[in-house]
Motif scaffolding. Structure first.
Motif, short mmCIF file in Angstrom:
data_model
loop_
_atom_site.label_atom_id
_atom_site.label_comp_id
_atom_site.label_asym_id
_atom_site.label_seq_id
_atom_site.Cartn_x
_atom_site.Cartn_y
_atom_site.Cartn_z
N ILE A 108 20.37 -23.56 -12.85
CA ILE A 108 19.87 -24.03 -14.42
C ILE A 108 19.36 -22.54 -14.89
O ILE A 108 19.87 -22.09 -15.77
CB ILE A 108 19.31 -25.34 -14.74
N LEU A 109 18.62 -22.22 -14.44
CA LEU A 109 18.09 -20.47 -14.61
C LEU A 109 18.58 -19.60 -14.78
O LEU A 109 18.22 -18.52 -15.84
CB LEU A 109 16.42 -20.67 -13.73
N ARG A 110 19.18 -19.82 -14.06
CA ARG A 110 20.46 -18.22 -13.67
C ARG A 110 21.86 -18.83 -15.41
O ARG A 110 21.77 -17.39 -16.62
CB ARG A 110 21.26 -18.37 -12.97
N LEU A 111 22.33 -20.31 -15.91
CA LEU A 111 23.02 -20.10 -16.55
C LEU A 111 22.69 -20.42 -18.37
O LEU A 111 23.25 -20.53 -18.95
CB LEU A 111 23.61 -21.50 -15.86
N GLU A 112 21.59 -21.25 -18.22
CA GLU A 112 21.24 -21.09 -18.84
C GLU A 112 19.81 -20.02 -19.36
O GLU A 112 19.46 -19.48 -19.20
CB GLU A 112 20.16 -22.48 -19.11
N ASN A 113 19.56 -20.09 -20.88
CA ASN A 113 18.89 -18.73 -21.41
C ASN A 113 17.74 -19.19 -22.51
O ASN A 113 17.63 -18.32 -23.46
CB ASN A 113 20.32 -17.53 -21.92
N ILE A 114 17.96 -20.74 -22.93
CA ILE A 114 16.86 -20.48 -24.20
C ILE A 114 15.80 -22.02 -23.10
O ILE A 114 16.86 -23.39 -22.99
CB ILE A 114 17.81 -21.27 -25.40
N GLY A 115 14.58 -22.31 -23.54
CA GLY A 115 14.19 -22.69 -23.07
C GLY A 115 13.02 -23.53 -24.42
O GLY A 115 12.48 -23.14 -25.36
N THR A 116 11.94 -24.44 -23.85
CA THR A 116 10.74 -24.88 -24.70
C THR A 116 9.36 -24.23 -24.08
O THR A 116 9.00 -24.68 -23.43
CB THR A 116 10.84 -26.60 -24.88
N LEU A 117 8.78 -23.89 -24.73
CA LEU A 117 7.87 -22.98 -24.32
C LEU A 117 6.25 -23.72 -25.19
O LEU A 117 6.45 -24.28 -26.24
CB LEU A 117 7.15 -21.73 -25.19
N ILE A 143 2.00 -28.20 -28.40
CA ILE A 143 2.55 -27.48 -29.36
C ILE A 143 3.82 -27.00 -28.67
O ILE A 143 3.60 -26.47 -27.63
CB ILE A 143 2.53 -27.05 -30.50
N GLY A 144 5.37 -27.97 -28.87
CA GLY A 144 6.83 -26.73 -27.67
C GLY A 144 7.57 -26.01 -29.25
O GLY A 144 8.03 -26.84 -29.77
N LEU A 145 7.89 -25.13 -28.42
CA LEU A 145 8.91 -24.42 -29.40
C LEU A 145 9.86 -23.57 -28.95
O LEU A 145 9.53 -22.76 -27.61
CB LEU A 145 7.67 -23.49 -30.13
N MET A 146 10.81 -23.40 -28.93
CA MET A 146 12.28 -22.93 -28.80
C MET A 146 12.47 -21.12 -27.99
O MET A 146 11.45 -20.65 -29.31
CB MET A 146 13.91 -22.71 -29.28
N ASP A 147 12.60 -20.38 -27.34
CA ASP A 147 12.33 -19.28 -27.27
C ASP A 147 13.81 -18.96 -26.00
O ASP A 147 13.47 -20.09 -25.45
CB ASP A 147 11.22 -19.36 -26.53
N TYR A 148 13.44 -17.09 -25.79
CA TYR A 148 14.35 -17.27 -25.13
C TYR A 148 13.96 -16.29 -23.75
O TYR A 148 12.90 -16.72 -24.01
CB TYR A 148 15.01 -15.65 -25.85
N TYR A 149 15.16 -17.58 -22.51
CA TYR A 149 14.18 -16.24 -21.86
C TYR A 149 15.58 -15.65 -21.02
O TYR A 149 16.84 -15.99 -21.15
CB TYR A 149 13.32 -17.63 -20.55
N ALA A 150 15.56 -15.33 -20.12
CA ALA A 150 16.33 -14.23 -18.80
C ALA A 150 15.82 -13.90 -17.64
O ALA A 150 15.31 -14.32 -16.95
CB ALA A 150 17.38 -13.44 -19.74
N ASP A 151 17.28 -14.94 -16.64
CA ASP A 151 16.51 -14.76 -14.94
C ASP A 151 16.58 -13.57 -14.61
O ASP A 151 17.67 -13.11 -14.28
CB ASP A 151 17.90 -15.74 -14.43
N CYS A 152 16.23 -12.82 -15.36
CA CYS A 152 16.42 -11.10 -14.62
C CYS A 152 15.49 -10.66 -13.43
O CYS A 152 15.53 -9.51 -12.60
CB CYS A 152 15.77 -10.09 -15.56
#
Length: 255
Positions: free
Chosen positions: A51-60, A82-91
């Motif tokens: 899931i970490l690899r295939l998704e790329n948006i989460g909530t911080l 507070i939870g806010l959407m943010d980008y991430y990548a499995d690099c």
């Protein structure tokens, strides 16, 4: 009349003696109504890493600090999460630590800089294109840890820019050194993983140890397919819920 009375007594007995609820962490190995096998902790870790690899948006998720001397915030939000959407990548596939492009003016990163804990929450979104599915049946989890700066030299050697922009082409506008916002590369160093694999009678629910998370191999991630990952459909929704043929006939309603 007698049948009605017996039915009423049976209902009263059931009400007075309800079945014991399943404890959320009991994770039974076998469900008598189906042939589902509860995935092991390691198998769940493999799913989480895919899931970490295939998704790329989460909530911080962070917590507001107690002081707001330079911020126009209501005093009542001190200490509130507070939870806010943010980008991430499995690099960083070996460690499983997500890479994040931190915009320093953003709330999540200001809270973290002020001392807040931080978590990244993800959930699996099926790709099979079906209009109906139960979101509660799909995996979701949270990564608890802390942010660690990635130096420019490290970012260059690991091709962090290429990896991140491949996942988020629009992020090219706010890479470090841009003219819009101050930004920097950080990794979320994963310390704890809380996993909900789906419904508790067929999925593991609980904590995944850090070593299990880190020991997942690329070959393991490549070897599995998540539910709904490919356009193959679920078949009958009743079958998907684990109902046998006789039980399906007893269900009086359709979607």
């Amino acid at each position: 009349m007698r049948a009605t009375l017996l039915f009423s007594l049976a209902g009263l007995t059931a009400a007075l003696n309800p079945p014991s609820p399943q404890h959320i962490f009991s994770n039974p190995e076998y469900n008598a109504r189906s042939t589902y096998k509860i995935p092991t902790v390691h198998e769940s870790a493999v799913q989480a890493r895919r899931i970490l690899r295939l998704e790329n948006i989460g909530t911080l998720s962070t917590v507001f600090p107690n002081t707001h001397s330079t911020e126009n915030r209501p005093s009542e939000v001190s200490g509130a999460p507070i939870g806010l959407m943010d980008y991430y990548a499995d690099c960083e596939a070996e460690s499983g630590n997500p890479t994040i492009l931190a915009i320093t003016i953003a709330t999540s990163f200001k809270n973290e800089a002020a001392g807040s804990n931080i978590t990244l929450s993800l959930r699996w979104h099926p790709r099979d294109g079906r209009k109906f599915y139960s979101a509660a049946a799909f995996p979701r989890y949270s990564l608890l840890g802390y942010l660690e700066d990635i130096s420019p030299k490290e970012a260059l050697s690991q091709n962090v820019i290429g990896c991140f922009v491949k996942n988020h082409p629009d992020a090219a506008a706010w890479l470090p050194g841009n003219r819009i916002h101050e930004s920097k590369w950080v990794r979320l160093v994963v310390q704890e993983i809380y996993w909900i694999g789906g419904f508790g009678d067929r999925a593991y629910i609980g904590w995944i140890p850090q070593e299990e998370w880190q020991n997942v191999t690329k070959e393991e991630i490549d070897s599995i397919t998540l539910p709904g990952e490919k356009a193959q459909g679920w078949g009958s929704w009743k079958t998907w819920l684990g109902l046998g043929a006789e039980e399906q006939d007893d269900v009086p309603w359709e979607l």
